[in-house]
Design a protein around this motif. Structure first.
Motif, PDB file in Angstrom:
ATOM      1  N   UNK A 166       0.761  -1.341  -0.086  1.00 46.24           N
ATOM      2  CA  UNK A 166       0.209  -0.004  -0.464  1.00 46.24           C
ATOM      3  C   UNK A 166       0.841   0.718   0.134  1.00 46.24           C
ATOM      4  N   UNK A 167       1.914   1.574   0.334  1.00 50.52           N
ATOM      5  CA  UNK A 167       2.833   2.376   0.360  1.00 50.52           C
ATOM      6  C   UNK A 167       3.424   2.794  -0.879  1.00 50.52           C
ATOM      7  N   UNK A 168       3.524   1.181  -1.264  1.00 53.07           N
ATOM      8  CA  UNK A 168       3.629   1.891  -2.833  1.00 53.07           C
ATOM      9  C   UNK A 168       2.378   1.793  -3.988  1.00 53.07           C
ATOM     10  N   UNK A 169       2.703   2.730  -5.313  1.00 56.10           N
ATOM     11  CA  UNK A 169       1.926   2.434  -5.882  1.00 56.10           C
ATOM     12  C   UNK A 169       1.514   2.740  -7.217  1.00 56.10           C
ATOM     13  N   UNK A 170       1.024   2.496  -8.383  1.00 57.45           N
ATOM     14  CA  UNK A 170       1.075   2.899  -9.776  1.00 57.45           C
ATOM     15  C   UNK A 170       1.370   3.333 -10.254  1.00 57.45           C
ATOM     16  N   UNK A 171       2.308   4.309 -11.374  1.00 58.23           N
ATOM     17  CA  UNK A 171       1.781   5.769 -11.436  1.00 58.23           C
ATOM     18  C   UNK A 171       2.623   5.290 -13.176  1.00 58.23           C
ATOM     19  N   UNK A 172       1.508   6.335 -13.824  1.00 67.80           N
ATOM     20  CA  UNK A 172       1.843   6.867 -15.310  1.00 67.80           C
ATOM     21  C   UNK A 172       2.284   7.855 -15.647  1.00 67.80           C
ATOM     22  N   UNK A 173       3.245   8.163 -16.250  1.00 66.36           N
ATOM     23  CA  UNK A 173       3.725   9.503 -16.884  1.00 66.36           C
ATOM     24  C   UNK A 173       3.033  10.014 -18.372  1.00 66.36           C
ATOM     25  N   UNK A 174       2.449  10.701 -18.392  1.00 66.98           N
ATOM     26  CA  UNK A 174       1.511  10.676 -20.079  1.00 66.98           C
ATOM     27  C   UNK A 174       1.269  11.834 -20.247  1.00 66.98           C
ATOM     28  N   UNK A 175       2.322  12.650 -21.093  1.00 65.41           N
ATOM     29  CA  UNK A 175       2.256  14.467 -21.507  1.00 65.41           C
ATOM     30  C   UNK A 175       0.959  14.400 -22.281  1.00 65.41           C
ATOM     31  N   UNK A 176      -0.031  15.109 -21.302  1.00 66.75           N
ATOM     32  CA  UNK A 176      -1.177  15.585 -22.215  1.00 66.75           C
ATOM     33  C   UNK A 176      -1.376  16.672 -22.885  1.00 66.75           C
ATOM     34  N   UNK A 177      -1.786  17.431 -24.033  1.00 64.48           N
ATOM     35  CA  UNK A 177      -2.614  18.732 -24.825  1.00 64.48           C
ATOM     36  C   UNK A 177      -3.268  18.965 -24.605  1.00 64.48           C
TER      37      UNK A 177
ATOM     38  N   UNK B 289      -6.043  -4.707   0.563  1.00 64.80           N
ATOM     39  CA  UNK B 289      -3.813  -3.885   0.755  1.00 64.80           C
ATOM     40  C   UNK B 289      -4.204  -3.270   1.439  1.00 64.80           C
ATOM     41  N   UNK B 290      -5.050  -2.044   1.549  1.00 67.77           N
ATOM     42  CA  UNK B 290      -5.185  -0.901   2.062  1.00 67.77           C
ATOM     43  C   UNK B 290      -5.010  -0.977   3.605  1.00 67.77           C
ATOM     44  N   UNK B 291      -6.213  -1.668   3.676  1.00 67.55           N
ATOM     45  CA  UNK B 291      -6.385  -2.318   5.470  1.00 67.55           C
ATOM     46  C   UNK B 291      -5.162  -2.980   5.923  1.00 67.55           C
ATOM     47  N   UNK B 292      -4.778  -3.634   5.464  1.00 68.91           N
ATOM     48  CA  UNK B 292      -3.755  -3.942   5.566  1.00 68.91           C
ATOM     49  C   UNK B 292      -2.478  -3.252   5.866  1.00 68.91           C
ATOM     50  N   UNK B 293      -2.371  -1.869   4.881  1.00 69.73           N
ATOM     51  CA  UNK B 293      -1.215  -1.269   4.444  1.00 69.73           C
ATOM     52  C   UNK B 293      -1.783   0.257   5.976  1.00 69.73           C
ATOM     53  N   UNK B 294      -3.277   0.258   6.220  1.00 68.12           N
ATOM     54  CA  UNK B 294      -3.479   1.244   7.340  1.00 68.12           C
ATOM     55  C   UNK B 294      -2.883   0.313   9.194  1.00 68.12           C
ATOM     56  N   UNK B 295      -3.028  -0.526   9.148  1.00 64.99           N
ATOM     57  CA  UNK B 295      -2.526  -1.148  10.082  1.00 64.99           C
ATOM     58  C   UNK B 295      -1.360  -1.023   9.781  1.00 64.99           C
ATOM     59  N   UNK B 296      -0.324  -1.466   9.607  1.00 64.09           N
ATOM     60  CA  UNK B 296       1.389  -0.911   9.541  1.00 64.09           C
ATOM     61  C   UNK B 296       0.588   0.309  10.287  1.00 64.09           C
ATOM     62  N   UNK B 297       0.611   1.113   8.987  1.00 64.47           N
ATOM     63  CA  UNK B 297       1.053   3.006   9.861  1.00 64.47           C
ATOM     64  C   UNK B 297      -0.097   2.585  11.692  1.00 64.47           C
ATOM     65  N   UNK B 298      -0.951   1.664  11.853  1.00 66.14           N
ATOM     66  CA  UNK B 298      -1.619   2.207  12.923  1.00 66.14           C
ATOM     67  C   UNK B 298      -0.392   1.533  13.841  1.00 66.14           C
ATOM     68  N   UNK B 299      -0.173   0.125  13.782  1.00 64.16           N
ATOM     69  CA  UNK B 299       0.943  -0.749  14.576  1.00 64.16           C
ATOM     70  C   UNK B 299       2.280   0.903  14.920  1.00 64.16           C
ATOM     71  N   UNK B 300       2.586   1.375  13.723  1.00 63.72           N
ATOM     72  CA  UNK B 300       3.543   2.225  13.947  1.00 63.72           C
ATOM     73  C   UNK B 300       3.101   2.780  15.572  1.00 63.72           C
ATOM     74  N   UNK B 301       2.566   3.331  15.013  1.00 58.17           N
ATOM     75  CA  UNK B 301       1.742   4.591  16.231  1.00 58.17           C
ATOM     76  C   UNK B 301       1.896   3.291  17.598  1.00 58.17           C
ATOM     77  N   UNK B 302       1.216   2.049  17.919  1.00 66.42           N
ATOM     78  CA  UNK B 302       1.301   1.567  18.713  1.00 66.42           C
ATOM     79  C   UNK B 302       2.482   1.032  19.828  1.00 66.42           C
TER      80      UNK B 302
END
Lengths: 492, 451, 265
Positions: free
Chosen positions: B65-76, B420-433
């Motif tokens: 969840x901490x990585x995401x796929x991005x696409x670079x695109x030239x738009x006129x 995946x977001x939910x698990x990622x959220x848990x990582x953030x929550x656990x980091x706080x805890x």
């Protein structure tokens, strides 16, 4: 936010009072603090507290009471025939509040003037459209009674707020003046301040009582409402849980209780052997190093939020169990016993993992409380360590361990997130641990978060369930704590 | 030595002739001893294995969840589409809806495919579907902010659709999308070529930590940020109320309370409140704070109040323990020089107990931070927490979510991309805890006094 | 001191049950027992006396390896039972303790019935083949523990319900039931009143007929009353060891004399 500024003003006033009181006391003593009965700051504190505390108290009470009074007055304005079929006065009242808030927004955005708001009527204005312009969407046309109730609601709220500010301000100033005038070099300021503080401390301590009273009363009233709409016999002795939003629901607690207890038993079957053996190993066998790293690591399991376990059940354990017991030919066992990820076993296993540290740390404490002389006695007769543990230590610790298990059971019964996510939603009596089943806590969540009308038995049943849960866990806890305390006394 | 006839054929003992030889019975008993010991080790091991499985599972499933796929695109940014009048009037530009931006994306894809010589049978419109549904809105916001860019070609970094993201992360495969309407195998072929061309890439996704939740349709854009703010405000409420009230209550009970039945009732009450299921506090919050006092539904203030009531017993119990650990000689010393009891407590006992109180409070807060069940009942789930609040008052009163509630919300959604977001959220929550608990442990180690 | 040991050794060589040579005990960094040589004879009551903390209990616990249960405790030197080194790695302390029983300072009946308290040892060591035999062992042990008459009607009552003196005699009976060869007693009377003490002392004297008994006591009178041999410990050293009569009437070492006359301790 006028209330916010009122509070700020109160604190400012009391701060000023502190310096005034202090100064006056010093003046009375001719600038020599030794002439005073108490330290100068106590005179200041006395003035500050006398000005602040009563005013703040009244403010808080007023804030709690005003909405209730307004509510009951305004709701009296709505004739019974205005309440449509299948809704309640409560819903109409929420319309009233919505309109009143809409009018406030309209004023704030300058779409209406104050006078206009107070005088408009449904005859000449399309209130819904006007409010829609300022972004307040209303579900239906505004009736004249609702509008006038809303206007009344606004007026009363405003008057109330004004009066509240006045009363609070007067109280604060009067308190300040009174305490200021009383300030004298012989005034026993410290004693007065300390009495006041003691009172505040007592107040803080009684919040625990207030919470319990709040819990019991809030659930009791709604439970009584529920039993006036639904037969208590069906609730306690019926056999079916089938809420039906068109009415005629069968709402019996027994299938839910069955699910709750079944899952709790599965959880305890996991947690008790592991927890107990872990406790025995840690207290009787483990070296200091093993103990000092294994014990805190195990206790991490208790510190993990239940939402994590819930997710673990729903997304990891459930699918893993399906892989073993389900999927027919594709599954590991080639059987089709389990269809969905949610089941008694899913929730029970995960809850068991959560309970391991509960059982182990409580049992560890209790086993450690068994006197060493008892172990020596057994070892001195040539018993092995395990014989000593099984035949002397455990029987001696048994009452305490039973208490620990009961505490764990009470946790299991009241646990919510794991069962909400892992147990399923089907209320039934079944002995198959691979089937989805539902529990009391799951139903409380679903009945109270649904979109149903708040006054229907289908919603109110949640309070009856909550009260039952409260009584059940409270009973278990009191009993368990009693056992544990008796046990501790025995070896003290 | 005994006068009883012996069956063990030893002249003088029932317990074996020689100490150096184990009797069969001793061997059996020692085997039982080893078994018993093994059960204990197995129990510890299984507990620790569960912990490891849990942690591995959380990080394995959540780090993505901490990585995401991005696409670079030239738009006129075609003037003809975006500002027909050509006078850059912001009001006119705003009238073009996101729908009007869609053709720009299609054009951009067409250009890209032509330029890189990518072969595909897909229509440009279908190609546009690789991107997140929020792509058009992203362009529109950019144009509204920078109207002068109209007519130029701008390089955008778009989020890809969650299926493409899943494909990049290995969650989605060509087999698994057989029945998936939102993506096709041809589209995945295109993705492969775009990856080769360097247009599609996985990058660190700060928006997951800082951003807001997104609708069901755009799991790729959902973030924890706003719910984190909700949790923060709840914790502020808990800290502001539970700490002073808890400490005051503990001081009263530990130092001043007379031994009578009222005190007993309060004490029994507190120990039992600590064991009341959290859901019951949720019911209390719903009926008292929302139905009775008409505080707004879903407000962090209400969440904070409920969690305060829930945390109070924990704080009181730990505060009392640390007050109790201050030896009576300190109090006697203060009283001996003529201090009042109140002065003795506030000047001497309380400062000495402060580290313990702080530790207990942090642990109580950590508990409250992870609590979910009561938040469900007061409505902190089930909507999209879209914007961070703009003031303290709004932070307290306007509807928001909280970290655990947000995680639950994602877990409930149908699209597996949210898991995946939910698990990622848990990582953030656990980091706080973990941070909070570590601070508590350090405090305890650093300031612990042995009397 | 060496002389005395040698004398003891010369007199009773064939009857020596336990023999300790150059025993050192360490608790962590503390050297608790320093170079102790003692011989315990069969059918004799040996008393260990000395001021508190002199190491007499520690040494006693070495004789049946009860010190093994304390992690930081380390024993060096040689202790033999019937000529076999009890600290040999091949020796199982469990089997050793069955031969060398122990009675503790504080009565420690198990939270079980009187019957089960006594039957505990025979059960774990498999001394009875059936219930009748076990009943017989229990009765015999209770009789030899001189408590049979007081408890014969309530064998199912919990052992913890007895008075302190009864509890201690129960614990002695429990130790006897295992049929040990040596009985170690760690201040068995310190928690008892004078009457109960007298009963236990009488019992110890009877037990001498069948066992060798080692008793740790802080009461010199008790040592004089019940023992034939006495060892005086001081600061972890064995100061003097010999016939009880001689130790009390004609001690060789000035420290022993000081202790006996009450100047130290």
């Amino acid at each position: 936010m006028p209330t916010f500024w009122l509070v700020v003003a109160l604190f400012a006033l009391s701060a000023a009072g502190f310096f005034l009181g202090r100064q006056r006391a010093l003046q009375a003593a001719g600038g020599d603090a030794r002439q005073l009965h108490s330290l100068p700051s106590y005179y200041g504190l006395n003035v500050a507290l006398t000005s602040l505390v009563p005013a703040l108290g009244v403010l808080v009470i007023w804030l709690f009471a005003q909405p209730m009074i307004i509510e009951s007055t305004v709701s009296g304005m709505i004739p019974d025939d205005l309440i449509p079929e299948a809704t309640t006065r409560g819903l109409v009242m929420s319309d009233v509040r919505r309109v009143a808030e809409g009018l406030d927004t309209a004023i704030a955005q300058g779409a209406m003037t104050r006078d206009e708001v107070n005088t408009i009527s449904t005859d000449d204005t399309d209130v819904r459209a006007r409010l829609g312009e300022v972004g307040v969407a209303l579900g239906s046309e505004v009736r004249s009674e609702v509008l006038s109730a809303a206007q009344r609601y606004r007026r009363m709220s405003q008057t109330g707020a004004v009066w509240m500010s006045i009363v609070v301000a007067v109280l604060a100033i009067a308190g300040l003046a009174l305490a200021y005038l009383k300030t004298d070099k012989d005034f026993r300021a410290r004693n007065t301040v300390e009495r006041g503080i003691l009172l505040l401390l007592l107040l803080a301590a009684s919040i625990a009582i207030l919470t319990t009273v709040g819990i019991v009363l809030s659930m009791l009233f709604e439970t009584m409402n529920f039993f006036s709409l639904h037969s208590w016999k069906d609730f306690f002795f019926g056999s079916t849980w089938a809420p039906n939003f068109r009415g005629d629901s069968e709402l019996s607690i027994l299938p839910l209780l069955w699910g709750t207890l079944y899952i709790s038993v599965v959880a305890l079957l996991v947690a008790v052997p592991i927890g107990l053996f872990a406790a025995i190993y840690l207290s009787e066998y483990a070296s200091y190093t093993v103990r000092s790293f294994a014990k805190p690591l195990l206790e991490i399991l208790a510190g993990i939020p239940t939402i994590v376990y819930g997710l673990f059940a729903l997304l990891t354990v459930g699918p893993a169990l399906v892989k073993v017991f389900g999927r027919g030919e594709d599954g590991l066992l080639g059987v089709e016993w389990m269809s969905g990820a949610t089941s008694v076993l899913t929730a029970g296993l995960v809850m068991g993992v959560m309970l391991i540290p509960f059982v182990s740390s409580l049992s560890d404490d209790i086993i450690n409380a068994v006197p060493q002389t008892m172990r020596d006695g057994s070892l001195g007769l040539g018993a092995t360590k395990s014989e000593t543990v099984r035949q002397v230590v455990l029987p001696a610790a048994l009452p305490g361990i039973v208490g620990a298990i009961l505490l764990a059971a009470s946790r299991a019964i009241g646990e919510t997130m794991i069962v909400v996510m892992g147990a399923g939603a089907i209320a039934k009596f079944s002995g198959n641990p691979l089937e989805a089943m539902t529990t009391i806590t799951t139903r409380i969540v679903s009945q109270l978060t649904g979109d149903t009308d708040f006054a229907s038995p289908e919603t109110l049943v949640a309070f009856a369930l909550g009260l039952t849960l409260f009584v059940l866990t409270l009973g278990l806890n009191i009993f368990a704590l009693y056992i544990v305390r008796k046990y501790r006394e025995q070896y003290e | 030595m005994t006068d009883t006839p012996d069956t063990n054929a030893t002249p003088h003992s029932k317990h074996g002739a020689s100490l150096l030889e184990l009797t069969p019975r001793t061997k059996r008993r020692n085997a039982a001893e080893r078994r018993f010991r093994m059960y204990g080790m197995a129990a510890i091991a299984s507990g620790l294995i569960m912990l490891v499985i849990l942690v591995v599972n959380i990080f394995g499933a959540g780090m993505g969840a901490f990585q995401q796929t991005f696409m670079t695109l030239d738009v006129e940014l075609l003037e003809a589409k975006l500002d027909k009048k050509g006078n850059r009037d912001i009001a006119d530009i705003k009238k073009v809806s996101t729908f009007g931006y869609a053709p720009l994306l299609a054009n951009a894809f067409e250009t890209l495919v032509a330029k890189d010589g990518i072969e595909t049978d897909l229509s440009p419109k279908k190609m546009g579907k690789l991107l997140s549904k929020g792509a058009a809105a992203q362009m529109r916001n950019y144009v509204i902010k920078n109207p002068d860019e109209i007519g130029k070609t701008v390089t955008f970094k778009f989020l890809t659709n969650s299926r493409v993201d899943g494909y990049m992360k290995g969650r989605v495969t060509r087999d698994s999308i057989a029945n998936d309407k939102s993506i096709s195998v041809t589209q995945l072929d295109l993705v492969d070529q775009l990856v080769a061309a360097g247009a599609i890439k996985k990058r660190v996704n700060l928006d997951f930590i800082l951003g807001s939740d997104a609708s069901d349709q755009r799991p790729e854009a959902a973030g924890m940020g706003v719910s984190m703010v909700g949790s923060l405000f709840m914790m502020l409420v808990v800290l502001a109320l539970a700490l002073p009230i808890g400490v005051a209550a503990s001081i009263y009970l530990e130092e001043f309370a007379p031994k009578n039945w009222i005190t007993d009732v309060i004490e029994v009450n507190i120990s039992n409140l600590a064991a009341v299921p959290s859901i019951v506090f949720g019911i209390l919050g719903l009926s008292v704070f929302i139905n009775y006092m008409h505080l707004p539904m879903s407000a962090p203030l209400v969440g904070g109040l409920v969690l305060t009531l829930m945390t109070l017993p924990t704080i009181i119990i730990s505060t009392r323990a640390s007050l109790k650990s201050v030896p009576p000689s300190i109090r006697d010393a203060a009283l001996g020089v003529g201090a009042s009891k109140m002065q003795a407590v506030f000047h001497h006992v309380l400062p000495l107990a402060a580290p313990g109180i702080l530790t207990g409070t942090i642990i109580g807060l950590a508990q409250a931070l992870g609590e979910t069940a009561p938040l469900l009942l007061i409505g902190m789930v089930g909507f999209i927490a879209s914007n961070p609040p703009d003031s303290i008052a709004a932070g307290l009163m306007s509807p928001n979510s909280a970290m655990p509630a947000q995680i639950y919300e994602w877990a409930k959604r149908a699209d597996p991309a949210f898991y995946e977001r939910a698990w990622g959220g848990i990582i953030i929550l656990l980091v706080f805890l973990i941070t909070m608990n570590t601070v508590a442990v350090i405090l305890r180690r650093r300031f612990e006094r042995r009397w | 001191m060496n002389d005395m040991t040698l004398v003891g050794k010369n007199v009773d060589t064939r009857n020596i049950k336990i023999s300790a040579r150059a025993v050192q005990v360490y608790y962590g960094d503390t050297h608790a027992i320093k170079d102790v040589d003692v011989d315990i004879e069969s059918n004799t009551v040996t008393a260990f006396i000395g001021p508190s903390g002199c190491g007499k209990s520690t040494f006693l616990r070495c004789l049946n390896r009860m010190n093994d249960t304390i992690d930081i405790c380390r024993v060096e030197g040689q202790i033999t039972l019937d000529g076999e080194d009890i600290y040999d790695p091949k020796v199982d302390p469990v089997q050793l303790r069955a031969k060398v029983g122990m009675v503790f300072q504080k009565p420690n009946p198990f939270p079980k019935s009187i019957y089960d308290n006594i039957a505990y040892g025979p059960r774990i060591h498999g001394l009875a083949r059936n219930k009748a035999e076990l009943d017989e062992i229990v009765e015999k042990s209770l009789r030899r523990g001189a408590i049979w008459d007081e408890v014969k009607d309530r064998l199912d009552a919990p052992g913890t319900g007895l008075s302190g003196g009864q509890q201690q005699r129960l614990c002695i009976a429990r130790a006897i039931a295992t049929e040990p060869e040596v009985l170690l007693m760690d201040e068995p009377c310190s928690a008892l009143d004078p009457i109960a003490t007298a009963q236990v002392e009488e019992l110890i004297d009877e037990l001498r007929q069948s066992y060798s008994v080692v008793i740790v006591t802080h009461s010199m009178q008790q040592a004089a009353r019940v023992s034939q041999k006495t060892a005086f410990f001081h600061l972890g050293n064995l100061v003097e060891f010999g016939e009880t009569g001689q130790i009390f009437t004609n001690p060789e070492d000035p420290r022993t004399e000081s202790y006996i006359t009450g100047r130290i301790g």
